[in-house]
Design an enzyme around this catalytic site. Structure first.
Site, PDB file in Angstrom:
ATOM      1  N   LYS B 188      40.517 -13.671  47.044  1.00  0.00           N
ATOM      2  CA  LYS B 188      39.646 -13.556  48.660  1.00  0.00           C
ATOM      3  C   LYS B 188      39.081 -13.927  49.848  1.00  0.00           C
ATOM      4  CE  LYS B 188      41.820 -12.055  52.601  1.00  0.00           C
ATOM      5  NZ  LYS B 188      41.206 -11.823  53.969  1.00  0.00           N
ATOM      6  N   GLU B 195      37.457 -20.259  55.299  1.00  0.00           N
ATOM      7  CA  GLU B 195      37.775 -19.865  57.297  1.00  0.00           C
ATOM      8  C   GLU B 195      36.858 -20.518  57.926  1.00  0.00           C
ATOM      9  OE1 GLU B 195      40.739 -16.188  56.868  1.00  0.00           O
ATOM     10  OE2 GLU B 195      38.821 -15.766  58.648  1.00  0.00           O
TER      11      GLU B 195
END
Lengths: 338, 338, 338, 338
Positions: B188, B195
């Protein structure tokens, strides 16, 4: 609607196919007669040369050039003697938008319209449609609307942008008149510049996942090797192909490029078929040049480009200088490759 | 299946809603009684405190913590006295994977399983599902499979990765057991690092499109201003909201982040509601720290992070030094803001 | 030796002074009569216009232009009608080396030599001498050797490079014939590109020293603020002016730019007189353009340039896009400035 | 003044030599008896083990450790049983400043002072002196002043910083008490971080000079090769060793690192003896970690570090991903190495 197509490589041929399927009439030309024949077999009309191509098109003619950027000039020279005022030439390749300005200016005195059209879609475009970024005068762009609409993907199943209503705009169908000449290739250029950085972002992330187990390796303890202070933090063996897959659903980083990465990693998570010499083909460079000239900060776009140069060995002399400096000030000898 | 949920903020509450809709049974707790009541109204069972929560769950208990990273330690202290061997605690928040290692080690002697679960999906997760990246031992992860499956988006309509066949894997349903403890939050973490860079790539590109008309401005001619050598190349007024829209279809840069950008630019192409002070919230930093520690080049990921720092004024002193140096060696005075 | 000088700004006037001190004869011209008079008072001969300047110089004439890059073209147009075959024009300003190629080509048919000379030294050059990077044909460069030698710093007290022996080479005296036309400004261009990155390296480092005490501040605990995990590691109050001073002696980072930084920080460690809007003036951009065109990785040089753009607000729209995206996917509101 | 030295490698031995020359008394220890004997021949007193070393020093003892960062802990364990309250241990190596905090805390209960001293100078320090960055309590630092003064370069011939007057400060003599424990190594850490970026700036610049002739090469014309639009602009053969030399005098980029580069390029402008695998040894990484943790933008420092990683092949998998993506979306095959 009738369209002439010059250049029947992978892109040009697929575009003709897509147009034929949509019911348009295509007259096609390429230096390679076989490429012509293949499309004639599919329903296109073949032309033997530029004159023949123009003769077979009813005025006002619309001719799409799908050729390498380096030969656009020559193609214009060859075809324009057979054109008349009111005809339109479209450059759908990967030209520099600055050349569009020259080409439009050259054709304007003869009343020939020029359209620049950045075309994204690659080998997938035939089925998926092509995203089109268009520059040129309103009259010519308007007239070619049926062609653009057929090449573009259409609105499809994609969820609508919040706030949009009514009939789908052209942009929602996948094509856009971006402005006067050059605007189409300008937008396509920036598109590719972004693409380079998106690709590099994924590549850096997956590379980091591949490094998640470095704590399991023995590390040399010497003055030339930075110590790994917490090897217990890097004991993982992350399944990168599965990670690419899971990120395709519900995550913030879902994208078409990620879909492709999932394809590639599923086939071989070690990517043994690739040596890592990454080409760049023009638009990425032009984007960075434009960023510098306009005073726009673009460190990611530019670094992504430079990483490609480095992948091809172009940083070697810089690295040798670093080693030479280290030897000079600290007597450090280079460590050999493991 | 029964699940306890601690922490009913935006994320936690929506996840409970999604689980209830899937037919699971949820016992919920939050410091804010109103947050509990809202979910009780939707069919959850409320708990008055940690003890009550644990009492209402049948062993082996499964309790999901959806709380800020900074309070996970405290919540574990509060809830663990009420747990028994065989129970499982899940940290679904944005914790550092290094803390997972500590938490798992702390709970292991008592026979309590610990699962770390990176959760992507934000405010869209309730409808779209959550992408889950899971770390922990096989037994606990296996047992919670129905919960993960319900939270995840499922296979959906997304085109299948080439080469996959048979029933959809968990990764194809949007959740993945990435490895032992910490592996979930590690993946993550890298996801968020990517991102940041994806976002910055689009931001740089759209900013460049906004600069496509700088040639129309007057430019000062003085020694402090770099000349714009070809103003005729920068005469465009690119409709950025339409560009975001057109790139959503058939282009190489199509992505969910682009979809969101299209939303935002349609609402206001000038983004007047935003000042440009960009926060960062942990994972981006940890990704870059991991890149440095493991010796993985990540210049885009790191530069994207640094640009956020700069947006908040953290480069100011560095810039003052540059101006001071220029004054020292060349007598250059700073130009005032236009 | 006799030299004409056109352009008596800060640089041109000081160079004339240095030449006069070395016993050379200077005929000077500027649009501003006061600038001429000042140098006449120092022993130069004044000229009333270009014709007068050329009349006062014995053939073969040597005329140095020290004017902004943007007016070199016009000056050449004004002066060249008064020149004859065998004369030499020198552009000692900050011109793009590509313009040198045009200028040399323009003058070649008339038998006029053109020399491009990158000149480094700024406000310190009068006393310290100017580092000269010269491009042009051998004959003209050779003839002007006494002028270059007088402007350059000379060998001075600087320790000799290991392996050099015999009389000091020109490079050891601070001037170098780098190659044919354009080579001088090309080398000067790269010099300035390096300069930008050197400056930024110091600026980033000193900025980090200024942040060494952030652990003493209170930190907000919310989802929009990355936590500082080990505040006890950042409790320092580093005396930056003293650090600049100590690094000047015996350290690896000693340099002239560091000397200047020490000057500036001693005067005011907070640099309150500077707002941090950093100009860039051409060469840095051209260096990055050349790196991109030649396929040379130059991420530091380019990032240093982009940081200057950002210091002037040119990243604002990019940052607004990031905030807008964060709002879209996570409902994050921008944090106001402290 | 009397000083014990533990660790007689290149650095430690040279420092003892410099102290002996200055009239200080040194008791020396190393695991290698030969290293001890060499210094005994120069006038040092040898010690057979830690106990002997401490016995030969009069209290309050001052002992300097010049050992790899990884063994400082062990050396403290070995030597501290033989120390008494009031004694001082100095870590002059390349330790992480965070370890200084631990070491100082460990020794404090026993009344033993701890000093961290970042030492710059490398193989040149014996003659040139060492730049010292010192952290610790006032009492201990004050007491060791004669040692620091002897190791440091002294004020020398370097031009004084504008605004300084009176007797030379310690910083002007090349040593500085930067703050409490850790401050010395913190400043040294940032020093090395800057060093990496300075080195990279020169390396990129010289690499660009090496590319100044790419226009003379033939270029392949294919879709995988970005075209060189103006080959006539890149026809130079720049003499890089001479350029390094000329920049040493009067230019803005003059520095000690440039002096070293001039040495290296004079010996061999092609640097054939170096393969370009560039090591990094700790401080550069720690600088970047500190930048990230403190929210300080440091893109150049970090990119310089990442370029070293890449030089050692650590970007290979990332580059393979890029090639794989290009193959996926465009059918592009990698070009082989020339």
């Amino acid at each position: 609607m009738q369209l002439g197509m010059i250049g029947l490589g992978r892109m040009g041929a697929n575009m003709v196919m897509r147009l034929l399927r949509a019911g348009h009439e295509c007259v096609v030309y390429d230096r390679d007669p076989k490429a012509i024949q293949t499309l004639v077999d599919q329903g296109a009309e073949g032309a033997t040369d530029m004159a023949d191509l123009c003769a077979k098109l009813a005025p006002p003619r619309n001719i799409w050039m799908m050729v390498p950027a380096g030969v656009v000039d020559a193609v214009i020279s060859d075809v324009s003697p057979h054109l008349a005022a009111g005809d339109t030439l479209i450059d759908g390749g990967n030209s520099n938008y600055r050349d569009d300005l020259k080409h439009a200016e050259r054709l304007r005195p003869e009343g020939i319209h020029f359209i620049d059209c950045g075309t994204s879609g690659g080998v997938w475009g035939l089925e998926r449609g092509y995203c089109l970024m268009i520059g040129g005068d309103d009259e010519a762009v308007e007239r070619l609307d049926p062609i653009f609409a057929a090449l573009a993907p259409g609105a499809g199943e994609i969820e609508r942008t919040h706030g949009r209503s009514g009939p789908a705009s052209r942009s929602e169908q996948g094509y856009l008149h971006c402005g006067p000449n050059g605007a189409g290739h300008f937008v396509k250029m920036v598109h590719n510049g972004i693409e380079y950085a998106l690709m590099a972002a994924y590549a850096e992330g997956f590379n980091l996942l591949r490094h998640a187990g470095v704590g399991r390796n023995d590390h040399e303890v010497d003055a030339e090797t930075a110590p790994l202070s917490n090897p217990e933090h890097y004991q993982y063996d992350i399944p990168v192909a599965e990670v690419a897959e899971v990120w395709r659903r519900g995550s913030v980083v879902a994208s078409w490029l990620l879909d492709l990465t999932a394809n590639a990693l599923l086939e071989d998570p070690d990517l043994k078929g690739f040596g890592g010499r990454v080409s760049d083909s023009g638009e990425g460079r032009w984007t960075c040049l434009a960023a510098i000239e306009t005073g726009t900060p673009a460190p990611l776009l530019t670094t992504a480009l430079f990483e490609r140069f480095s992948s091809r060995g172009e940083a070697d002399f810089a690295n040798q200088i670093l080693s030479a400096m280290r030897y000079q000030f600290g007597g450090h000898h280079e460590k050999p490759k493991d």
